[in-house]
Design a protein around this motif. Sequence first.
Motif, PDB file in Angstrom:
ATOM      1  N   ASP A 169       9.079 -57.398  22.517  1.00 27.20           N
ATOM      2  CA  ASP A 169       9.617 -55.960  22.062  1.00 27.20           C
ATOM      3  C   ASP A 169       8.645 -54.828  23.070  1.00 27.20           C
ATOM      4  O   ASP A 169       8.710 -53.771  23.449  1.00 27.20           O
ATOM      5  CB  ASP A 169       9.271 -55.141  20.851  1.00 27.20           C
ATOM      6  CG  ASP A 169       8.971 -55.675  20.346  1.00 27.20           C
ATOM      7  OD1 ASP A 169       7.243 -55.713  20.606  1.00 27.20           O
ATOM      8  OD2 ASP A 169       9.029 -54.814  18.895  1.00 27.20           O
ATOM      9  N   GLY A 170       7.618 -56.182  23.263  1.00 29.25           N
ATOM     10  CA  GLY A 170       6.376 -55.136  24.166  1.00 29.25           C
ATOM     11  C   GLY A 170       5.155 -54.467  23.276  1.00 29.25           C
ATOM     12  O   GLY A 170       4.559 -53.326  23.916  1.00 29.25           O
ATOM     13  N   GLY A 171       5.717 -55.028  22.309  1.00 30.40           N
ATOM     14  CA  GLY A 171       4.251 -54.183  21.322  1.00 30.40           C
ATOM     15  C   GLY A 171       3.238 -54.838  21.578  1.00 30.40           C
ATOM     16  O   GLY A 171       3.012 -56.464  21.727  1.00 30.40           O
ATOM     17  N   VAL A 172       1.838 -54.681  21.879  1.00 29.51           N
ATOM     18  CA  VAL A 172       0.636 -54.953  21.790  1.00 29.51           C
ATOM     19  C   VAL A 172      -0.214 -54.742  20.738  1.00 29.51           C
ATOM     20  O   VAL A 172      -0.159 -53.100  20.166  1.00 29.51           O
ATOM     21  CB  VAL A 172       0.129 -54.359  23.114  1.00 29.51           C
ATOM     22  CG1 VAL A 172      -1.207 -54.480  23.413  1.00 29.51           C
ATOM     23  CG2 VAL A 172       0.621 -54.373  24.367  1.00 29.51           C
ATOM     24  N   MET A 173      -0.897 -55.857  20.090  1.00 28.53           N
ATOM     25  CA  MET A 173      -1.645 -55.418  18.940  1.00 28.53           C
ATOM     26  C   MET A 173      -3.499 -55.986  20.064  1.00 28.53           C
ATOM     27  O   MET A 173      -3.326 -56.843  20.917  1.00 28.53           O
ATOM     28  CB  MET A 173      -1.829 -56.538  18.078  1.00 28.53           C
ATOM     29  CG  MET A 173      -0.360 -55.819  17.238  1.00 28.53           C
ATOM     30  SD  MET A 173       0.790 -57.133  16.942  1.00 28.53           S
ATOM     31  CE  MET A 173       1.676 -57.804  17.707  1.00 28.53           C
ATOM     32  N   THR A 174      -4.504 -55.662  19.484  1.00 29.15           N
ATOM     33  CA  THR A 174      -5.900 -55.923  20.119  1.00 29.15           C
ATOM     34  C   THR A 174      -6.792 -55.831  18.959  1.00 29.15           C
ATOM     35  O   THR A 174      -6.540 -55.660  17.868  1.00 29.15           O
ATOM     36  CB  THR A 174      -6.615 -54.221  20.941  1.00 29.15           C
ATOM     37  OG1 THR A 174      -6.628 -53.071  19.809  1.00 29.15           O
ATOM     38  CG2 THR A 174      -5.282 -54.092  21.440  1.00 29.15           C
ATOM     39  N   TYR A 175      -7.730 -57.326  19.189  1.00 32.81           N
ATOM     40  CA  TYR A 175      -8.435 -57.912  18.712  1.00 32.81           C
ATOM     41  C   TYR A 175      -9.533 -57.490  19.047  1.00 32.81           C
ATOM     42  O   TYR A 175      -9.792 -57.773  20.298  1.00 32.81           O
ATOM     43  CB  TYR A 175      -7.680 -59.182  17.763  1.00 32.81           C
ATOM     44  CG  TYR A 175      -6.726 -59.173  17.327  1.00 32.81           C
ATOM     45  CD1 TYR A 175      -6.636 -58.751  15.865  1.00 32.81           C
ATOM     46  CD2 TYR A 175      -5.639 -58.332  18.140  1.00 32.81           C
ATOM     47  CE1 TYR A 175      -5.192 -58.014  15.083  1.00 32.81           C
ATOM     48  CE2 TYR A 175      -4.230 -59.178  17.217  1.00 32.81           C
ATOM     49  CZ  TYR A 175      -3.995 -58.989  15.511  1.00 32.81           C
ATOM     50  OH  TYR A 175      -3.004 -58.500  15.504  1.00 32.81           O
TER      51      TYR A 175
ATOM     52  N   SER B 150       2.318 -49.316  24.979  1.00 34.90           N
ATOM     53  CA  SER B 150       2.400 -50.337  24.547  1.00 34.90           C
ATOM     54  C   SER B 150       4.620 -50.360  24.998  1.00 34.90           C
ATOM     55  O   SER B 150       4.508 -48.848  25.468  1.00 34.90           O
ATOM     56  CB  SER B 150       2.796 -50.835  23.571  1.00 34.90           C
ATOM     57  OG  SER B 150       3.672 -49.764  22.170  1.00 34.90           O
ATOM     58  N   THR B 151       5.443 -50.703  24.984  1.00 35.15           N
ATOM     59  CA  THR B 151       6.715 -50.439  25.128  1.00 35.15           C
ATOM     60  C   THR B 151       6.991 -50.856  23.867  1.00 35.15           C
ATOM     61  O   THR B 151       8.329 -50.679  23.787  1.00 35.15           O
ATOM     62  CB  THR B 151       7.193 -51.577  26.118  1.00 35.15           C
ATOM     63  OG1 THR B 151       7.405 -52.789  25.836  1.00 35.15           O
ATOM     64  CG2 THR B 151       7.019 -50.935  27.883  1.00 35.15           C
ATOM     65  N   GLY B 152       6.787 -51.032  22.519  1.00 37.78           N
ATOM     66  CA  GLY B 152       7.438 -50.992  21.619  1.00 37.78           C
ATOM     67  C   GLY B 152       8.553 -50.045  21.078  1.00 37.78           C
ATOM     68  O   GLY B 152       8.787 -50.619  19.928  1.00 37.78           O
ATOM     69  N   ALA B 153       8.142 -49.325  21.374  1.00 39.82           N
ATOM     70  CA  ALA B 153       9.276 -48.117  21.309  1.00 39.82           C
ATOM     71  C   ALA B 153      10.175 -47.644  21.653  1.00 39.82           C
ATOM     72  O   ALA B 153      11.505 -46.378  21.952  1.00 39.82           O
ATOM     73  CB  ALA B 153       7.869 -46.518  20.873  1.00 39.82           C
ATOM     74  N   LEU B 154      10.683 -48.484  23.202  1.00 39.07           N
ATOM     75  CA  LEU B 154      11.234 -48.231  24.124  1.00 39.07           C
ATOM     76  C   LEU B 154      12.085 -49.108  23.919  1.00 39.07           C
ATOM     77  O   LEU B 154      12.433 -49.978  22.916  1.00 39.07           O
ATOM     78  CB  LEU B 154      10.679 -48.195  25.267  1.00 39.07           C
ATOM     79  CG  LEU B 154       9.224 -46.948  25.881  1.00 39.07           C
ATOM     80  CD1 LEU B 154       9.340 -48.555  27.613  1.00 39.07           C
ATOM     81  CD2 LEU B 154      10.343 -46.447  26.102  1.00 39.07           C
ATOM     82  N   HIS B 155      13.555 -49.009  24.367  1.00 44.45           N
ATOM     83  CA  HIS B 155      14.885 -49.353  24.232  1.00 44.45           C
ATOM     84  C   HIS B 155      15.194 -50.473  25.537  1.00 44.45           C
ATOM     85  O   HIS B 155      15.626 -50.240  26.720  1.00 44.45           O
ATOM     86  CB  HIS B 155      16.436 -48.627  24.023  1.00 44.45           C
ATOM     87  CG  HIS B 155      17.071 -50.004  24.465  1.00 44.45           C
ATOM     88  ND1 HIS B 155      17.365 -51.191  22.925  1.00 44.45           N
ATOM     89  CD2 HIS B 155      18.355 -49.949  24.627  1.00 44.45           C
ATOM     90  CE1 HIS B 155      18.800 -51.628  23.014  1.00 44.45           C
ATOM     91  NE2 HIS B 155      19.804 -50.804  24.550  1.00 44.45           N
TER      92      HIS B 155
END
Length: 398
Positions: A83-89, A97-102
């Motif tokens: 979904d394009g959600g990005v997590m960083t470490y 990110s695009t996590g909130a987009l459709h």
Amino acid sequence: MLVAPLILTATLVATLGSVITARPARADSGTAASFWLAGSDGNVWAFGRAGSYGSAGSVPLASPIVDIAATRDNKGYWLVGADGGVMTYGDARFFGSTGALHLTRPIVGLTPTPDGAGYWLVASDGGVFSFGDAAFHGSTGALHLAQPIVGLTPSADGAGYWLVARDGGIFSFGDATFHGSTGALRLAQPIVSMAATPDGAGYWLMAADGGVFAFGTATYAGSLGGSPSPEPPERIVASHDGGGYWLVLQNGTSFGYGDASGAAPAQALMFNGATPGDRAVLFAFHQLGKPYIWGGNGPVGYDCSGLALASWTAAAGIRFARVANDQYHTAGEAIDYSNLVAGDLVFWGSSQTDWTSVYHTAMYVGGGRIVEATGDHVQLNSLGQWGQSDLMPHGDRP
């Protein structure tokens, strides 16, 4: 810019006639590689000098993880979901990110900019989403593609990029120059990875069987096409001067061609259960940190042979002897160390000619690395951690 028709350069013609070649010695033979393996559930496992900076394994995910990318200094990494959600470490920074987009199509990859101050997300329809200092140069999102996009490769200065499709179709944008493609060819296997020469005057495409296609100034130096590994090839990595490349399998094993020698530079790889051995290794990864218990068969703790047996039984339904020396003597097909793949069993004994002397077993992961129950817990180590003198003459593949 849309690709031009296929140009059959002399380099490409030579490459097409040479795709089926004998596999070389592993580039990491005798050298334990450094790499990260990430699962679709967000777990990340670090090997060698690749530091462990955390994972999303305990976090409920809205969509599966589809890519992991390391920072320039290898002190952090990004995970991206479909979904394009990005997590960083570690030192990886969040730029958006695009996590909130459709999205109309899923995200298939994250590519950092050359300076690491931004990244692009690319979707399977070639839609490109730019964050941080990553500039948008164009996309194929509005085009009807014959095959989905599998990745984005930036030019050296980040002022352009190439998109590559499963059929090897190349779409170039910004200062990225088109040098040819396999889009008009009938490939035996789909394209899975692309690497550009340092000057951008050429590039290589790698197929799912390890076949290599060279364009522009990129030189063909060999491939796995004639002797593919059970482990899926995941990435082609250019050497520093572009005089060669490594083909890197999903388990961290690499093969060097041209002037690419030794293990490949540290790579962040997606590790999926493509084979029974992969699934056995994934089971063992989820036991990491559990205590070493003499005679332990799990789930609380394990001894060395108990971990091997439990992993293969749970993940693949394959059973074999319980004790290490019996495993060496009877558990499957004998495998030379140069051909080890994920899940193969490796053994140590006090006499290399007497199977009854075997006292320890571990499971091979890749890149010269193993997972084992030893000391006081289940852990990741190097195959050569205790030297070569007690290694038995071969491994076993259940």
